[in-house]
Scaffold this motif. Structure first.
Motif, mmCIF file in Angstrom:
data_model
loop_
_atom_site.group_PDB
_atom_site.id
_atom_site.type_symbol
_atom_site.label_atom_id
_atom_site.label_comp_id
_atom_site.label_asym_id
_atom_site.label_seq_id
_atom_site.Cartn_x
_atom_site.Cartn_y
_atom_site.Cartn_z
ATOM 1 N N ARG A 98 -3.685 55.932 -16.133
ATOM 2 C CA ARG A 98 -2.644 56.964 -16.228
ATOM 3 C C ARG A 98 -1.315 56.420 -16.740
ATOM 4 N N GLY A 99 -1.294 55.136 -17.098
ATOM 5 C CA GLY A 99 -0.066 54.546 -17.644
ATOM 6 C C GLY A 99 0.900 54.078 -16.578
ATOM 7 N N THR A 100 0.482 54.131 -15.328
ATOM 8 C CA THR A 100 1.370 53.833 -14.206
ATOM 9 C C THR A 100 1.815 52.378 -14.188
ATOM 10 N N ALA A 133 -1.909 61.210 -20.922
ATOM 11 C CA ALA A 133 -1.266 60.863 -19.646
ATOM 12 C C ALA A 133 -0.393 59.616 -19.822
ATOM 13 N N GLN A 134 -0.886 58.655 -20.599
ATOM 14 C CA GLN A 134 -0.114 57.426 -20.838
ATOM 15 C C GLN A 134 1.165 57.737 -21.622
ATOM 16 N N ALA A 135 1.046 58.607 -22.635
ATOM 17 C CA ALA A 135 2.229 58.993 -23.413
ATOM 18 C C ALA A 135 3.271 59.622 -22.490
ATOM 19 N N ASP A 136 2.824 60.482 -21.588
ATOM 20 C CA ASP A 136 3.728 61.123 -20.623
ATOM 21 C C ASP A 136 4.403 60.084 -19.735
ATOM 22 N N ALA A 137 3.582 59.175 -19.179
ATOM 23 C CA ALA A 137 4.104 58.187 -18.233
ATOM 24 C C ALA A 137 5.150 57.292 -18.898
ATOM 25 N N ALA A 146 7.761 53.180 -28.127
ATOM 26 C CA ALA A 146 6.624 54.094 -28.319
ATOM 27 C C ALA A 146 5.349 53.278 -28.537
ATOM 28 N N PRO A 147 4.299 53.570 -27.766
ATOM 29 C CA PRO A 147 3.083 52.770 -27.904
ATOM 30 C C PRO A 147 2.256 53.147 -29.134
#
Ligand code: SAH
Length: 378
Positions: A98-100, A133-137, A146-147
């Motif tokens: 989730r990119g946490t 979800a990763q973009a959001d996190a 930006a990844p």
């Protein structure tokens, strides 16, 4: 988990596809089965599920507490300083969920002068919903950080590397073997007499992989071997040797021990290995000795996750957070800390391996090397 013999696994659409493939071409290895079950382009578990977190099938260390990502962030920034502050540096996470973890690591390293300006962020992820979800996190670090997303580690551009992988290697396929009087035989997925139910059975004869397995195991012993884990560790090791940098690999695992660890989990409960492929998570304990050997460069550890996090200062971090917390939050922090470090929780089953070689001492978290004070988590 074994099922009563009269119960057959539930197939679903992917199960039926796999059964048809076996009917046409013969039994497949558990590694091939796992590759289909987890990564089939349309129906694979990691292609469509949201596996991580309370609503998913399992919980991971970064989801337990922000402190996990903060400690990893401090470690990564320390390694960047030790590398001589290269810019750009490819900061890569394999399977960010989730990119946490990455969000906590980046937040914790905001104060490290020059680090964020040097970071070029790359995420390796095959799940489109998790990419969102990763973009959001990570949205609060955009656009500067930006990844870029990739399906494979090999597609990350060349350059000095800082790589993180938490609970990634355990999702890569393993083969399983059983020792028979004749030698090691591979466990295969075939079909029951009805021609459609998936069933485990030993391949006849001695496996050609025997050469890679212990020669002196007793009859009935089980063993596992993961070619994808070894291949990925070799690719990471080759990159580190060529371009410099460090990799931090965290997972549950062992050191080349015998036994079978491949397990199926659905909604936080054990399931049958062959049940509902594509709807069930499959994972195996990681063979850290094999990873370190395949990486082919210097490595440190594995050490227990608890020892690693304590050496990085997680107990002090918990105290700082507790000082400004409500009584309820304090209890939650204590529980999270215990979950991450206690040996009857994640503290010893989960291990940490560092790969890299800058000719200097061991990195922080691996016996006796302190963190660079400039990486202090704010
Ligand atoms: N690191 C995260 C998630 C662990 S779950 C955490 O600790 O919470 C495994 C992650 O790897 C998920 O993001 C999953 O979608 C991804 N993944 C699984 N197999 C993959 C593969 N073959 N290639 C790329 N990503 C993969």
């Amino acid at each position: 988990m074994t099922k009563a013999p009269d119960e057959s696994p539930v197939a679903g659409e992917l199960g039926r596809l796999i059964a048809r493939r076996i009917a046409l071409t013969g039994p497949i290895s558990l590694a091939d089965f796992t590759a289909e079950a987890l990564a089939h382009p349309r129906l694979g578990y990691y292609r469509r599920a949201l596996p991580v977190g309370a609503a998913g099938d399992f919980t991971t260390a970064p989801e337990v507490s922000q402190m996990f990502g903060e400690m990893v962030g401090a470690w990564v920034a320390d390694r960047w300083l030790a590398m001589g502050r290269p810019a750009p540096v490819r900061l890569v996470e394999l399977g960010p969920g989730r990119g946490t973890l990455m969000a906590d690591a980046l937040r914790a390293t905001r104060g490290v002068p020059g680090f964020h300006a040097a970071v070029d962020l790359h995420l390796v992820e095959i799940n489109d919903r998790l990419r969102l979800a990763q973009a959001d996190a990570l949205a609060s670090f955009s656009p500067a950080l930006a990844p870029a997303w990739h399906g494979r580690f090999e597609d990350v551009p060349a350059g000095p590397l800082l790589l993180i992988a938490n609970e990634f290697f355990d999702a890569l396929p393993v083969r399983q073997f059983e020792r028979t009087p004749a030698g090691w035989a591979e466990r295969m997925v075939g079909l029951a007499d009805d021609g459609e139910t998936l069933r485990l059975a030993l391949a006849p004869g001695v496996s050609p992989f025997s050469a890679l397995l212990p020669a002196d195991a007793p009859v009935g012993a089980q063993a596992e071997l993961s070619e994808p884990c070894r291949a990925l560790a070799a690719a990471i090791g080759a990159r580190l040797r060529r371009d410099g940098g460090w990799a931090l690999i965290v997972d549950y695992g062992h050191d080349g021990a015998l036994g079978s660890s491949l397990q199926a989990v659905r909604r936080h409960r054990a399931a049958d290995l062959l049940d509902r492929p594509g709807e069930t998570d499959l994972s195996a304990h990681v063979d850290f000795a094999a990873l370190a050997e395949a990486a082919g460069t210097r490595s440190f550890g594995p050490v227990g996750q608890g020892a690693f996090l304590l050496a990085l200062g997680i107990a002090e971090r918990a105290r700082t957070l507790k000082a400004r917390a409500t009584p309820q939050q304090r209890d939650a922090l204590d529980a999270a800390l215990a979950r991450l470090i206690d040996s009857d929780q994640m503290g010893t089953l989960f291990r940490v391996l560092a790969v890299g070689d800058d000719g200097s001492a061991a990195p922080p978290g691996f016996p006796d090397t302190p963190l660079d004070p400039r990486t202090d988590v704010a």
